[in-house]
Design an enzyme around this catalytic site. Structure first.
Site, PDB file in Angstrom:
ATOM      1  NE  ARG A 126      -2.939  -0.433   3.284  1.00  0.00           N
ATOM      2  CZ  ARG A 126      -3.889  -0.069   4.130  1.00  0.00           C
ATOM      3  NH1 ARG A 126      -5.138  -0.034   3.754  1.00  0.00           N
ATOM      4  NH2 ARG A 126      -3.583   0.265   5.355  1.00  0.00           N
ATOM      5  CG  ASP A 127       3.917   4.301   1.228  1.00  0.00           C
ATOM      6  OD1 ASP A 127       3.587   5.087   0.303  1.00  0.00           O
ATOM      7  OD2 ASP A 127       4.646   4.647   2.178  1.00  0.00           O
TER       8      ASP A 127
END
Length: 184
Positions: A126-127
């Site tokens: 997610r990053d």
């Protein structure tokens, strides 16, 4: 920035800071090896759960393309972990324009293999962005910074809301930016 430092590690200088921690270039203070490592120290106590999740996930994932944790510490002053040091920095500093297509595809394949290993363990990063893809001296990559990850094995223990936009502004879907879409 506070002055605390883990006594078993010699601080050789700051490597900067991110959303939840400061990073330092370190060596073992007992001289048992001369390798350099990175010490990441929590700076915002409100992010403790995410910091602990990052440590848990990095310890769980064993893959050549994922950053390796060497040691963790939980002192009264500040939690920290020590990880391998990737000498060439992050992918945003790599001179990709000077590389041919095959070399670029090899980088991409390594990233895909590391992300696939995380996905096979039910972890969603997610990053993912160039600054979180580190390059070792031998040219291999290490995906790091799992502080915003989602562990699908623990969906009841989520640290973010289902509709909460997470990730770096320039690397998330535009409809999530600033929470603009309530139902993407």
């Amino acid at each position: 920035m506070a002055t605390w430092f883990a006594p078993q590690w010699n601080n050789e200088g700051s490597l900067g800071e991110g959303g939840q921690g400061w990073t330092f270039l370190v060596r073992r203070s007992d001289g048992s090896d001369q390798k350099r490592y990175v010490l990441k120290r929590l700076k915002n106590k409100d992010r403790l759960a995410r910091f602990e999740k990052e440590i848990e996930v990095l310890n769980k994932l064993s893959h050549p393309g994922i950053l390796k944790i060497i040691e963790t510490g939980d002192s009264k002053e500040a939690p920290f972990f020590v990880a391998e040091y990737c000498e060439r920095g992050d992918l945003s500093k790599a001179e990709l324009a000077a590389r041919n297509l095959l070399q670029k595809l090899r980088f991409y394949r390594q990233i895909c293999d590391a992300v696939a290993a995380a996905h096979n363990a039910n972890i969603i990063h997610r990053d993912l962005k160039p600054q979180n893809i580190l390059v070792r001296n031998d040219g291999s990559i290490a995906v790091g910074d799992f502080g915003l990850c989602l562990d699908l094995n623990d969906v009841l223990e989520r640290l973010t809301l289902t509709s909460e936009a997470v990730g770096a502004r320039h690397y998330i879907a535009p409809e999530f930016e600033d929470g603009r879409v309530s139902d993407p």
